[in-house]
Design an enzyme around this catalytic site. Structure first.
Site, short mmCIF file in Angstrom:
data_model
loop_
_atom_site.label_atom_id
_atom_site.label_comp_id
_atom_site.label_asym_id
_atom_site.label_seq_id
_atom_site.Cartn_x
_atom_site.Cartn_y
_atom_site.Cartn_z
N ASP A 183 0.86 -1.19 0.00
CA ASP A 183 0.00 0.00 0.00
C ASP A 183 0.89 1.24 0.00
OD1 ASP A 183 -2.30 1.78 0.47
OD2 ASP A 183 -3.34 -0.06 1.00
N HIS A 262 -2.67 3.27 -4.58
CA HIS A 262 -2.13 2.78 -3.30
C HIS A 262 -0.71 2.26 -3.49
CE1 HIS A 262 -5.56 3.31 -0.61
NE2 HIS A 262 -6.34 3.00 -1.63
N GLU A 326 -9.78 2.86 -5.19
CA GLU A 326 -9.46 4.27 -4.96
C GLU A 326 -8.33 4.82 -5.84
OE1 GLU A 326 -10.76 4.65 -0.33
OE2 GLU A 326 -8.79 3.78 -0.66
N TYR A 418 -16.04 -4.38 8.21
CA TYR A 418 -14.73 -3.75 8.37
C TYR A 418 -14.42 -3.70 9.87
CZ TYR A 418 -13.43 -2.29 3.61
OH TYR A 418 -13.02 -2.26 2.30
N GLU A 459 -4.56 1.10 9.47
CA GLU A 459 -4.04 2.46 9.56
C GLU A 459 -3.81 2.85 11.03
OE1 GLU A 459 -6.53 1.61 7.52
OE2 GLU A 459 -6.67 2.95 5.78
C1 ACM Z 1 -10.78 -0.40 0.57
O1 ACM Z 1 -11.28 -0.38 1.71
N1 ACM Z 1 -10.13 0.67 0.11
C2 ACM Z 1 -10.90 -1.56 -0.29
#
Ligand code: ACM
Ligand code: ZN
Length: 522
Positions: A183, A262, A326, A418, A459
């Site tokens: 990433d 990324h 993204e 998530y 993160e």
């Molecule tokens: C993601 O959460 N950017 C796949």
């Protein structure tokens, strides 16, 4: 209900409780056939580690109908669609685990382990004889993809923690470990052909202290960082070791290398892969970065394919995840080489550069017998038909339209699975109630939804204690969704069974929140 007394997670398809108990003790033996020797070894190890029992193996021929054995049987009946199916019969005399494959046998063990009263777990008083209720179970999963994704690019946890997560996945009959390895903030895969990827890309000088909203220019905005360096990567040998460990637990590892966005860590090492030429740093901030791979340059395809060659050399999984989430088009809009590509290929604008990239990589993977998987941003009418879509957010309708045309999909709805979100935003109940097959989705299309996957982005998860805290018990809820028939899922029953599962988590030394914390906001 009888099933609730049995306390198994995921709840099996069919359970019946019978009279009496089997007494498991030091004198109990293990009998295996050719298919189940690995399972026998695994059971022996787990019973020794967690229950202080050291059981001997016994040849079926030596037994002569004597009692007190755990018997593995491979049945000849071929369940082609369900290699994961097993049955578990506990009688007063013996315990019998039957399956058509060793995978089924392995899941039989996992159910058996949950039938052992947790007071027998080591650390509590070890009883000489452990009573296991007489039962019979017939069981198989609802979905064939039952996944857990760990982001080790943002923070690096290392082999020991990954193995621990694989152990916990096995306990929950989860079978797919999706490993997010690259990433903006770190590149964690040793690639022999491009040594700078790890020399430069695996290290960053710190992490942003406060998250800024929106798109962050990684170069210009000076937001304070904590100054705590983050680094680490896996060598080929490390991967081999972990792949073998996962294999022993019937878990497939799907590596993810995120392209063409990324990619700040890769660009820090090889800035020539960008539109502008850089220079770049491994990012210390999160959000979406505007610098991405240049789709106009052939070197970018060469690089990506060479990296994937080494990845395919290491990972035997048919499916390779290449990210694709993204991706900003700002640089592409202004880059002469990207514009050149658009003209040459007749792409009608930079919005089609991503699918051009994805398709070339998908074709490359196909030519090597592999299959591309990517986040839902890869979707496009022209996308390669074999590409698997990993749904996470936004355009569920579009995803379903593609599934209707026959595309395979894995569901990771951000607002439900998530695991990095706090419990007050995604309480365990919300996670539990999420179903990967949306209500409006007709039954005919169920076969295109391969299953469900929990994602843990890191993160703001910088250590193993936080990782476990975020994952448990929500990952347990997701495991049940992946396995148990929809009409048997019930949150109250799940919570009751969870009470008996938590001591197992403790035995595995897992850091999990209190009930008040994981049930917040309900
Ligand atoms: C993601 O959460 N950017 C796949
Ligand atoms: Zn470009």
């Amino acid at each position: 209900m009888i099933e609730e007394e049995l306390q198994i997670i995921p709840e099996p398809v069919k359970v019946s409780l019978n009279e009496g108990v089997f007494l498991l003790s030091q004198k109990t033996t293990i009998q295996v056939d050719l298919t189940s020797t690995g399972n026998g070894e695994y059971l022996k190890q787990v019973l020794a580690l967690h229950y202080g029992l050291n059981l001997a193996f016994e040849e079926p021929s030596q037994n002569n109908g004597r009692k007190n054995s755990i018997i593995f049987k491979t049945s000849k009946e071929k369940e082609l669609n369900n290699p994961e199916k097993y049955s578990l019969l506990v009688s007063r005399e013996n315990i019998t685990i039957s399956a058509t494959t060793s995978i089924g046998g392995f899941y039989g063990i996992q159910s058996l382990l949950q039938l052992i009263p947790h007071k027998a777990l080591k650390g509590d008083k070890i009883s000489l004889e452990i009573s296991i209720p007489c039962i019979s179970i017939e069981d198989f999963p609802r979905f064939k993809w039952r996944g857990f994704m760990l982001d080790e690019a943002r923070h690096f946890f290392g082999k020991k923690q990954v193995k621990k997560m694989l152990d916990l996945m096995a306990l929950l009959k989860l079978n797919t470990f999706h490993w997010h390895l690259t990433d903006d903030q770190g590149w964690r895969v040793e690639i022999k052909k491009y040594p700078l990827l790890t020399k430069i890309g695996s290290k960053r000088e710190g992490t942003i202290v406060a998250q800024k909203k929106g798109v962050i220019s990684s170069q210009k905005l000076k937001v304070p960082i904590d100054g705590i360096p983050v680094s680490g990567y896996y060598t080929r040998e490390d991967f081999m070791e972990i792949i073998e460990y996962a294999n022993e637990r019937y878990i497939t590892i799907i590596p993810e290398l995120d392209f063409p966005g990324h990619t700040m860590a890769a660009l820090a090492a090889y800035p020539e892969l960008s539109c502008t030429g850089g220079p770049f740093e491994v990012s210390t901030r999160f959000g979406i970065h505007r610098d991405v791979f240049c789709i106009g340059k052939e070197e970018v395809f060469e690089f990506t394919q060479n990296v994937l060659d080494e990845v395919m050399d290491i990972f035997p999984s048919k499916i390779i995840h290449t990210g694709g989430d993204e991706v900003l088009r700002r640089r592409w809009n202004k880059c002469p080489e990207c514009q050149n590509r658009i003209n040459e290929e007749g792409l009608e604008g930079s919005e089609n550069l991503q699918v051009y990239f994805t398709n070339r990589i998908a074709d490359y993977l196909s030519s090597k017998g592999r299959q591309l998987m990517g986040w839902n941003e890869i979707l496009n009418d022209n996308l390669n038909k074999d590409a698997i879509c990993h749904y996470w957010t936004n355009n569920l309708k579009l995803v379903l339209q593609h599934a209707i045309k026959g595309r395979k999909v894995v569901m990771s709805e951000m607002s439900a699975v998530y695991l990095n979100y706090p419990y007050n935003l995604i309480p365990t109940k919300k996670t539990y109630l999420y179903d990967p097959i949306p209500d409006e989705y007709s039954k005919n299309y169920e076969k295109y939804i391969l299953g469900i996957e929990a994602c843990l982005w890191t993160e703001f998860v910088s250590n193993k204690d936080t990782l476990e805290w975020q994952a448990f018990p929500r990952l347990i809820a997701i495991a049940e969704t992946g396995w148990t028939p929809k009409n048997k899922r019930n949150f109250d029953s799940f919570l009751k069974r969870l009470e008996s599962f938590l001591p197992l988590l403790k035995a595995f030394d897992v850091n999990y929140p209190t009930k008040e914390e994981f049930l917040q906001d309900q």
